[in-house]
Motif scaffolding. Structure first.
Motif, PDB file in Angstrom:
ATOM      1  N   ASP A 253       0.813  -1.207   0.000  1.00 56.03           N
ATOM      2  CA  ASP A 253       0.000   0.000   0.000  1.00 56.03           C
ATOM      3  C   ASP A 253       0.847   1.258   0.000  1.00 56.03           C
ATOM      4  OD1 ASP A 253      -2.606  -0.444  -0.274  1.00 56.03           O
ATOM      5  OD2 ASP A 253      -3.167   0.001   1.803  1.00 56.03           O
ATOM      6  N   VAL A 254       1.746   1.367   1.003  1.00 54.55           N
ATOM      7  CA  VAL A 254       2.483   2.622   1.130  1.00 54.55           C
ATOM      8  C   VAL A 254       3.568   2.771   0.076  1.00 54.55           C
ATOM      9  CG1 VAL A 254       2.026   3.018   3.563  1.00 54.55           C
ATOM     10  CG2 VAL A 254       4.019   1.680   2.900  1.00 54.55           C
ATOM     11  N   SER A 255       3.992   1.651  -0.528  1.00 52.68           N
ATOM     12  CA  SER A 255       5.046   1.804  -1.527  1.00 52.68           C
ATOM     13  C   SER A 255       4.455   2.129  -2.891  1.00 52.68           C
ATOM     14  CB  SER A 255       5.902   0.549  -1.608  1.00 52.68           C
ATOM     15  OG  SER A 255       5.172  -0.462  -2.231  1.00 52.68           O
ATOM     16  N   ASN A 256       3.170   2.443  -2.897  1.00 46.77           N
ATOM     17  CA  ASN A 256       2.500   2.815  -4.128  1.00 46.77           C
ATOM     18  C   ASN A 256       3.177   4.029  -4.774  1.00 46.77           C
ATOM     19  OD1 ASN A 256       0.740   3.766  -6.046  1.00 46.77           O
ATOM     20  ND2 ASN A 256      -1.069   3.144  -4.894  1.00 46.77           N
ATOM     21  N   ARG A 257       3.689   3.832  -5.964  1.00 51.67           N
ATOM     22  CA  ARG A 257       4.435   4.899  -6.635  1.00 51.67           C
ATOM     23  C   ARG A 257       3.598   6.128  -6.914  1.00 51.67           C
ATOM     24  NH1 ARG A 257       8.671   2.715 -11.027  1.00 51.67           N
ATOM     25  NH2 ARG A 257       8.639   4.851 -11.708  1.00 51.67           N
ATOM     26  N   THR A 258       2.320   5.917  -7.209  1.00 49.77           N
ATOM     27  CA  THR A 258       1.510   7.078  -7.573  1.00 49.77           C
ATOM     28  C   THR A 258       1.279   7.970  -6.348  1.00 49.77           C
ATOM     29  OG1 THR A 258      -0.574   5.942  -7.165  1.00 49.77           O
ATOM     30  CG2 THR A 258       0.340   5.740  -9.354  1.00 49.77           C
TER      31      THR A 258
ATOM     32  N   GLU B  67       3.399   2.492   7.453  1.00 52.11           N
ATOM     33  CA  GLU B  67       2.194   1.795   7.001  1.00 52.11           C
ATOM     34  C   GLU B  67       1.145   1.632   8.117  1.00 52.11           C
ATOM     35  OE1 GLU B  67       5.045   0.409   7.660  1.00 52.11           O
ATOM     36  OE2 GLU B  67       4.714  -1.390   8.856  1.00 52.11           O
ATOM     37  N   VAL B  68       1.510   2.001   9.358  1.00 50.74           N
ATOM     38  CA  VAL B  68       0.592   1.772  10.473  1.00 50.74           C
ATOM     39  C   VAL B  68      -0.594   2.736  10.414  1.00 50.74           C
ATOM     40  CG1 VAL B  68       0.357   1.862  12.984  1.00 50.74           C
ATOM     41  CG2 VAL B  68       2.389   0.858  11.960  1.00 50.74           C
ATOM     42  N   LYS B  69      -1.800   2.162  10.571  1.00 49.69           N
ATOM     43  CA  LYS B  69      -3.010   2.996  10.543  1.00 49.69           C
ATOM     44  C   LYS B  69      -3.692   2.967  11.903  1.00 49.69           C
ATOM     45  CE  LYS B  69      -4.015   1.229   6.043  1.00 49.69           C
ATOM     46  NZ  LYS B  69      -4.989   0.371   5.407  1.00 49.69           N
ATOM     47  N   PHE B  70      -4.615   3.893  12.131  1.00 51.03           N
ATOM     48  CA  PHE B  70      -5.325   3.954  13.408  1.00 51.03           C
ATOM     49  C   PHE B  70      -6.825   4.024  13.183  1.00 51.03           C
ATOM     50  CE2 PHE B  70      -1.139   5.654  14.159  1.00 51.03           C
ATOM     51  CZ  PHE B  70      -0.770   5.026  15.342  1.00 51.03           C
ATOM     52  N   PRO B  71      -7.591   3.332  14.055  1.00 53.83           N
ATOM     53  CA  PRO B  71      -9.038   3.504  13.988  1.00 53.83           C
ATOM     54  C   PRO B  71      -9.393   4.910  14.468  1.00 53.83           C
ATOM     55  CG  PRO B  71      -8.428   1.620  15.368  1.00 53.83           C
ATOM     56  CD  PRO B  71      -7.188   2.411  15.109  1.00 53.83           C
ATOM     57  N   GLU B  72     -10.573   5.365  14.082  1.00 51.34           N
ATOM     58  CA  GLU B  72     -11.060   6.681  14.481  1.00 51.34           C
ATOM     59  C   GLU B  72     -10.870   6.889  15.992  1.00 51.34           C
ATOM     60  OE1 GLU B  72     -12.258   8.381  11.881  1.00 51.34           O
ATOM     61  OE2 GLU B  72     -12.499  10.188  13.120  1.00 51.34           O
ATOM     62  N   GLY B  73     -10.279   8.004  16.369  1.00 49.67           N
ATOM     63  CA  GLY B  73     -10.180   8.344  17.779  1.00 49.67           C
ATOM     64  C   GLY B  73      -8.953   7.796  18.490  1.00 49.67           C
ATOM     65  N   GLN B  74      -8.181   6.977  17.820  1.00 48.28           N
ATOM     66  CA  GLN B  74      -6.971   6.482  18.465  1.00 48.28           C
ATOM     67  C   GLN B  74      -5.747   7.067  17.779  1.00 48.28           C
ATOM     68  OE1 GLN B  74      -6.656   2.281  19.225  1.00 48.28           O
ATOM     69  NE2 GLN B  74      -8.863   2.011  19.385  1.00 48.28           N
ATOM     70  N   ASP B  75      -4.684   7.223  18.545  1.00 52.50           N
ATOM     71  CA  ASP B  75      -3.405   7.536  17.922  1.00 52.50           C
ATOM     72  C   ASP B  75      -2.327   6.801  18.706  1.00 52.50           C
ATOM     73  OD1 ASP B  75      -2.705   9.026  20.177  1.00 52.50           O
ATOM     74  OD2 ASP B  75      -3.494  10.870  19.323  1.00 52.50           O
ATOM     75  N   ILE B  76      -1.081   7.076  18.399  1.00 50.55           N
ATOM     76  CA  ILE B  76      -0.044   6.249  18.988  1.00 50.55           C
ATOM     77  C   ILE B  76       0.080   6.482  20.494  1.00 50.55           C
ATOM     78  CG2 ILE B  76       1.935   7.787  18.591  1.00 50.55           C
ATOM     79  CD1 ILE B  76       1.817   3.953  18.120  1.00 50.55           C
ATOM     80  N   LYS B  77      -0.362   7.642  20.961  1.00 56.84           N
ATOM     81  CA  LYS B  77      -0.276   7.916  22.403  1.00 56.84           C
ATOM     82  C   LYS B  77      -1.526   7.474  23.148  1.00 56.84           C
ATOM     83  CE  LYS B  77       3.007  11.682  21.981  1.00 56.84           C
ATOM     84  NZ  LYS B  77       3.125  13.111  21.721  1.00 56.84           N
ATOM     85  N   THR B  99       8.877   8.286  12.743  1.00 61.16           N
ATOM     86  CA  THR B  99       8.323   7.438  11.688  1.00 61.16           C
ATOM     87  C   THR B  99       9.453   6.634  11.047  1.00 61.16           C
ATOM     88  OG1 THR B  99       6.861   9.288  11.216  1.00 61.16           O
ATOM     89  CG2 THR B  99       6.810   7.454   9.692  1.00 61.16           C
ATOM     90  N   GLY B 100       9.311   5.333  11.042  1.00 63.72           N
ATOM     91  CA  GLY B 100      10.276   4.507  10.304  1.00 63.72           C
ATOM     92  C   GLY B 100      11.413   3.979  11.142  1.00 63.72           C
ATOM     93  N   LYS B 101      11.735   2.717  10.884  1.00 60.23           N
ATOM     94  CA  LYS B 101      12.764   2.033  11.646  1.00 60.23           C
ATOM     95  C   LYS B 101      14.149   2.628  11.411  1.00 60.23           C
ATOM     96  CE  LYS B 101      14.378  -1.848  13.766  1.00 60.23           C
ATOM     97  NZ  LYS B 101      15.311  -1.297  14.750  1.00 60.23           N
ATOM     98  N   GLU B 102      14.409   3.003  10.167  1.00 60.80           N
ATOM     99  CA  GLU B 102      15.740   3.521   9.851  1.00 60.80           C
ATOM    100  C   GLU B 102      16.013   4.812  10.630  1.00 60.80           C
ATOM    101  OE1 GLU B 102      17.835   4.408   5.638  1.00 60.80           O
ATOM    102  OE2 GLU B 102      16.521   2.671   5.810  1.00 60.80           O
ATOM    103  N   GLN B 103      15.013   5.698  10.635  1.00 58.82           N
ATOM    104  CA  GLN B 103      15.144   6.949  11.373  1.00 58.82           C
ATOM    105  C   GLN B 103      15.268   6.669  12.864  1.00 58.82           C
ATOM    106  OE1 GLN B 103      12.947   6.829   8.759  1.00 58.82           O
ATOM    107  NE2 GLN B 103      13.938   8.338   7.463  1.00 58.82           N
ATOM    108  N   TYR B 104      14.545   5.657  13.322  1.00 55.58           N
ATOM    109  CA  TYR B 104      14.606   5.303  14.734  1.00 55.58           C
ATOM    110  C   TYR B 104      16.028   4.908  15.113  1.00 55.58           C
ATOM    111  CZ  TYR B 104      13.736   2.777  19.105  1.00 55.58           C
ATOM    112  OH  TYR B 104      13.773   2.349  20.415  1.00 55.58           O
ATOM    113  N   ASP B 105      16.640   4.069  14.290  1.00 51.22           N
ATOM    114  CA  ASP B 105      18.001   3.624  14.596  1.00 51.22           C
ATOM    115  C   ASP B 105      18.961   4.803  14.733  1.00 51.22           C
ATOM    116  OD1 ASP B 105      17.862   0.962  15.034  1.00 51.22           O
ATOM    117  OD2 ASP B 105      18.224   0.371  12.956  1.00 51.22           O
ATOM    118  N   SER B 106      18.853   5.762  13.810  1.00 53.78           N
ATOM    119  CA  SER B 106      19.812   6.865  13.936  1.00 53.78           C
ATOM    120  C   SER B 106      19.485   7.740  15.140  1.00 53.78           C
ATOM    121  CB  SER B 106      19.925   7.686  12.656  1.00 53.78           C
ATOM    122  OG  SER B 106      18.714   7.775  11.997  1.00 53.78           O
TER     123      SER B 106
END
Lengths: 293, 557, 298
Positions: A253-258, B67-77, B99-106
């Motif tokens: 989904d997220v790697s969608n190029r468009t 790619e992580v999504k949230f149901p209405e009314g929820q967020d990561i906190k 956001t993202g594992k690579e950024q997390y590592d740095s």
């Protein structure tokens, strides 16, 4: 005056043609990105899209505009650009003007200049810089994106060189009229070097717009990322080894190029409009014209 | 005049520098003092899922996948998982989220270097070693012993290397995050079934047969478009490190980038074994015969996926999840396309042993001085309890299905421990359930949901079930891996844990050399014999000391 | 003298805010440079870590591939410096000949577009465009009977591909500086030249170019500071093991070494090495410019 020689015509023809080709070469990648963003996912991933959309659809724009993070980040960037450019331009002017003076007019002038130039060559590295920003209490605030880099030394050098090119007589007449350095800076130098100021302003704006690393490092939550930091997280591919099927489906989904293309395109649209706007300050001969008048 | 000024500048510079030195020196004194380890006092009966009284506050950091999504009314906190933690008296306070594992590592690297750590964090093996060496981590031995639920203890012991890899001088300093790596990484052979049928090809029984299929796919226009635009076998630029090449090499008994037991208990480096030379010779031959995309050397995985989805490649080696991506993208558009998997065949026939990475790639640690190291154990207990135990509430904490889509809320948990064999168990249970037409034997709610999807896929009402069925159905790729695993034909890296000293200094250079030599051999720029020179160089440039260190590590276990 | 200083004080006051910013955010963190001479261990801090003198430098310069890496770096960076000066100046002069304001502005705007696309984005696009089988560029070359060239996969072509694509991305942006410089040329000089009967070419040669000399010297000197910056982002997104031989540069090399462990000290040592080399180049060219051309750059 009306007579235009044949060789001149030939030259103009070649000149126009070459420049047009060069301009097109620079323009096409953006067109390609726009075309991808307006195509269907299938056509885009199959590499069918060149410069015209295939299976035209607005869906990627709907996706992006429904994405709160995109709009939030855009707003952060707008704030950053306005605040950052304002502060930067002020500091740049204030540093460039004294440095444009001769050493006999300003003691230690050359020493100052080297102090500034030195910072463009040496740095202590990421960690000490981060600790400094942290210890000055800027982490997770808009100021962190604005203050540490508030003095772009390259711009200072550029501007001071333009200042130096201005005729000395104008300033002297200002002093004669009882004006001081401040008056001279605001009333003479700043207005007379509009093309240079426009250039430096453009560089500052673009610098703020493009920089993404500081946002990722200095902000504590994605809601505070400027647009370029956010785009970086979208564009950079995560490691694809060792995933589960669910993750893979989500990644598809997220790697969608468009989607990516749409975000890149809308993300660069505002900044693309800045330059044409600043161009009206690039008027030839403005300097001496106003002096003579 | 000028030189005087330069002297002045350097003087200013020096003064500044001394100023800084004294100032920084002062600022760092605090780092040296070590806080005393709080005594583990256990009062009354210990409950693995018991609440903290009074509630404690925990500083943490985390990343959220793009790619992580949230149901209405929820967020990561604020979500079902943070609510659960709060119920149990654990108030999570995120110092930062990225956001993202690579950024997390740095960002973690920066946090470590600038001494800015929260109470609980996720780290990789290198970071774990560094924190452990610096004495910054809380000892979890007692907490794990006392608080870990039986389920958690069981899961932690499935991979016998998991806990030892987090143990330093007899102290458990981290909770390993075990992952189902068989399903995630172990390679299979994926073939376009519709193309095979069209060209009348038989399933491969030796690696030679694989090459024959590749030849047919490359030369006989399997997509029938009348243009010679197909290739035989997929490869990307990461030769020896990506699944495309690993599976093929495994077919020759070559195991790139991992340490394998030669049979006498000694560990040797897979990339320099003679089997690798054979595998490379074969790839060189295939490249010469135009079975491989001439541009593979510049393409990353995503680019290769694009070649696959545009019907240019129908044969590749890769993990069990490929049906979910990229294959489903194709099948969804054109149902005449079909993919089928086979175990990688060996040279002599029969199934080759295939490789997978260590089941732990990251760890959860508690920094020294935090008073409740057991909190991390409780979170791990909860994760297992709510998702996989008999009391699981998968519909609430695992996957939430709304009318629009289904959302994997399990991603909000700070801690993730998965049974390394989860995929295998799931496949087995699904197969039995389909046979008996009943989900009674299924142990987890997650699998039950999947069973229903399968049933709906089979009666035609859920075409999207294709990818799950291809992977975990009765003849799916997981089934093949399960058989391989039962036969002991899935091998893992013999060396686990943080890089050794010489690895830290030399591995990057050696890896560069390896990839470069392998690529050049395949494209025919170097002869196959360049491999012998590579082996010699590899040993000389640090490989011998690494081998020694790796074997010392093994002895010490 | 005192009176002179008193008159100067506004100048010193003006410079103060900028000076404070660089003292705090540039000079203060420079204490970190000492890491280059240490085996830096976090938690022990800058002054608890072990001093190891020049070991970090020795380690890097004894690595097997360092020779070719430095050669690649200097070669690519140097060509980029040259091209990065010549192309924008040429384009600025060409634009200067265009009288149609709309067209002039249009071209100016278009050529600065690539600057806004990061190398992460362009990497993927260039792999498509430069592909020897399906790439549009090779299809065009094919029309002239030229065999397909694997621009990103051939060690002969890769460094030039880097240079050309980099110039393509950045020339429009530096052109803006030269265009700004052109505006400050005194129009009366052109009038005088016309009166003297100088044609277009002569005007360009005798009025326009000399008017641009200060800015050209300035940008040349500043760009010399980049002799060891061959462009990490670009190389990182375009290279592959196939072209390590001709395209691996100091920054990508150190990046890969750093991936294995957190080797701050090695990274800092290389950074310091690059800084010192840049400083030498800048100082030498600064002195040359003032001695030979009697022109002070900053």
């Amino acid at each position: 005056m009306n007579h235009v020689s044949n060789s001149r015509r030939l030259f103009l023809l070649i000149n126009y043609t070459l420049l047009t080709i060069v301009a097109l070469l620079c323009f096409l990648p953006i067109v390609h990105i726009l075309a991808v963003s307006l195509s269907s996912k299938g056509a885009a991933t199959a590499g069918l899209v060149k410069l015209w959309p295939v299976d035209f659809t607005w869906s990627s724009y709907e996706y992006v505009l429904n994405k709160p993070q995109f709009l939030i980040s855009m707003w952060v960037t707008v704030q950053r650009v306005i605040l950052g450019t304002g502060i930067s331009m002020l500091l740049t002017l204030l540093v460039a003007y004294p440095l444009s003076k001769e050493p006999h007019q300003m003691k230690f002038r050359t020493a100052y200049a080297w102090i500034f130039v030195f910072t463009t060559l040496f740095s202590g590295g990421l960690i000490p810089w981060y600790m400094t920003v942290r210890d000055t209490g800027l982490i997770d605030t808009l100021w962190a994106l604005v203050i540490p880099g508030a003095l772009p030394v390259f711009n200072v050098i550029l501007l001071l060189n333009f200042f130096r090119g201005l005729p000395k007589e104008v300033e002297e007449s200002c002093f004669m009229d009882g004006g001081g350095y401040w008056t001279s800076l605001w009333r003479i130098y700043a207005p007379l070097s509009l093309p240079a100021m426009a250039t430096v302003t453009l560089f500052t704006i673009v610098g703020h717009w493009n920089s993404w690393f500081d946002g990722l490092i200095l902000m504590n939550s994605p809601e505070k990322y400027p647009l370029s930091s956010y785009l970086q997280t979208v564009i950079v591919q995560e490691n694809l080894s060792n995933m589960t099927a669910d993750q893979a489906a989500a990644m598809a989904d997220v790697s969608n190029r468009t989607f990516k293309a749409a975000q890149i395109f809308i993300g660069s649209l505002p900044i693309l409009l800045v330059y044409p706007f600043l161009q009206r300050y690039f008027v030839k001969g403005i300097v001496l014209g106003s002096v003579k008048g | 005049m000028r030189s005087k000024k330069m002297a002045y500048v350097s003087l200013v510079g020096c003064m500044l520098f001394t100023m800084l030195l004294s100032a920084c020196g002062g600022g760092n004194e605090g780092a040296e003092t070590k806080s005393e380890e709080p005594e583990q006092i256990i009062e009354g009966p210990v409950e693995p899922m018991g609440a903290f009284e009074p509630a404690i506050s925990i500083d943490a950091i985390r990343y959220v996948g793009e790619e992580v999504k949230f149901p209405e009314g929820q967020d990561i906190k604020n979500n079902v998982w943070t609510d659960l933690y709060t119920e149990l008296g654990m108030n999570l306070n995120y110092k930062w989220i990225v956001t993202g594992k690579e950024q997390y590592d740095s960002k973690v690297n920066i946090a470590i270097a600038s001494n800015d750590l929260p109470d609980i964090l996720e780290v990789n093996a290198t970071q774990l070693r560094q924190l452990a060496d610096a004495g910054q981590l809380a000892d979890l031995t007692a907490a794990f012993e006392n608080y870990a639920s039986d389920d958690l203890k069981k899961v932690m012991n499935i991979d016998p290397n998991a806990l030892p890899s987090a143990t330093f001088d007899g102290k458990l300093l981290a909770m390993p995050s075990t992952q189902p790596v068989i399903g995630g990484s172990a390679p299979l052979l994926w073939v376009r079934a519709d193309w095979m049928e069209k060209l009348n090809l038989d399933p491969p029984s030796t690696i030679e047969d694989v090459i024959k299929i590749a030849e047919a796919f490359a030369t006989q226009d399997p997509d029938g478009n009348g243009v010679d635009d197909t290739y035989g076998f997929a490869l990307n630029k990461d030769v020896g490190t990506s699944g495309f090449s690993i599976g093929f090499m495994n077919g020759y008994g070559a195991y790139p980038q991992i340490w394998v037991d030669k049979g006498d208990g000694e560990l040797v480096y897979g990339s320099i074994q003679p089997e690798m030379k054979t595998a490379l010779a074969s790839l060189q031959e295939m490249y010469k015969n135009k079975l491989i995309d001439p541009e593979f050397g510049v393409k990353d995985t995503i680019k290769v996926f694009e070649t696959i989805t545009s019907n240019k490649i129908g044969l590749l080696s890769g993990p069990s999840w490929y049906p979910a991506w990229p294959f489903w993208d194709m099948v969804k558009e054109d149902s005449s396309i079909d993919w089928v998997s086979y175990p990688i065949p060996s040279q002599e026939g029969g199934n080759a042993s295939v490789q997978m990475p260590f089941s732990v790639s990251h760890y959860y640690v508690v920094t020294k001085g935090f008073e409740h190291p057991e909190a991390i154990i409780k979170m791990a207990n909860l994760y297992y309890e709510k998702l996989y135990s008999d009391n699981a509430e998968f519909e609430k904490y695992g996957t939430v299905t709304t009318d629009k889509d289904s959302i994997g809320v399990n991603k909000y948990s700070l801690v993730e421990v998965v049974n390394p064999n989860k995929d295998l168990i799931r496949q087995e249970e699904l197969e039995t359930a389909l046979e008996t037409k009943s989900d009674e034997g299924i142990s987890s709610a997650e699998t039950k949901i999947m069973y229903e999807e399968f049933v709906r896929y089979l009666d035609g009402s859920n075409p999207a079930g294709w990818s799950g069925y291809k992977a975990s159905g009765p003849d799916g790729s997981m089934k093949q891996l399960r058989i391989l695993n039962d036969e002991g034909k899935v091998i893992s890296n013999g060396f686990v844990g943080a890089p050794t000293e010489t690895m830290g200094q030399r591995k990057a250079t050696l890896d560069t050399m390896e990839q470069e030599v392998f690529t050049k051999i395949i494209i025919g720029e170097s002869s196959v014999d360049a491999f012998d020179k590579f082996v010699e160089d590899w040993k000389k440039l640090g490989g011998d000391s690494i081998t020694q260190e790796v074997n010392e590590w093994k002895q010490s276990k | 003298m005192n009176k002179g200083l008193w008159r100067q004080w506004p100048l010193h006051l003006m410079i103060l805010p900028g000076l404070i910013i660089v003292l705090i955010y540039s000079y203060w963190p420079m204490a970190g440079i000492v890491m280059a001479f240490q085996q830096f261990v976090p938690f022990k801090g800058l002054f608890g870590s072990k001093w190891i003198g020049l070991d970090n430098f020795e380690y890097v310069f004894a690595l097997p591939d360092i020779g070719r890496v430095i050669w690649n770096t200097v070669f690519i960076a140097f060509m980029k410096i040259i091209g990065g000066l010549v192309v924008p100046i040429t384009i600025a002069l060409m634009l200067n000949e265009i009288r149609n304001a709309l067209m002039k502005r249009g071209i100016q705007t278009l050529i600065y577009l690539p600057h806004f696309l990061s190398w992460v984005i362009l990497g993927g696009i260039f792999i498509d465009i430069l592909s020897p089988t399906t790439g549009i560029l090779n299809q065009l070359l094919g029309l002239f009977g030229i065999e397909p060239i694997f621009f990103l996969g051939s060690n002969t072509w890769f460094p030039y591909t880097l240079v050309v694509t980099d110039i393509w991305k950045e020339f429009g942006f530096s052109t803006i500086v030269y265009l700004a410089a052109l505006t400050s040329i005194d129009p009366s000089l052109y009038e005088a030249a016309t009166v003297d009967g100088a044609g277009r070419w002569k005007q360009t040669w005798h009025v326009t170019l000399p008017g641009m000399v200060p800015i050209i010297i300035l940008l040349s000197v500043l760009s010399l500071g980049n002799v060891l910056n061959a462009g990490f982002d670009q190389v990182f997104n375009l290279y592959s093991p196939m072209v390590y031989e001709s395209g691996d540069i100091l920054d990508t090399f150190i990046y890969r070494i750093g991936l294995e462990g957190m080797q701050y000290s090695v990274g800092t040592a290389i950074g310091l090495f690059k800084s010192v080399v840049s400083l030498i180049f800048i100082v030498v060219s600064y002195v040359l410019a003032s001695k030979l051309a009697n022109y002070r750059i900053f």
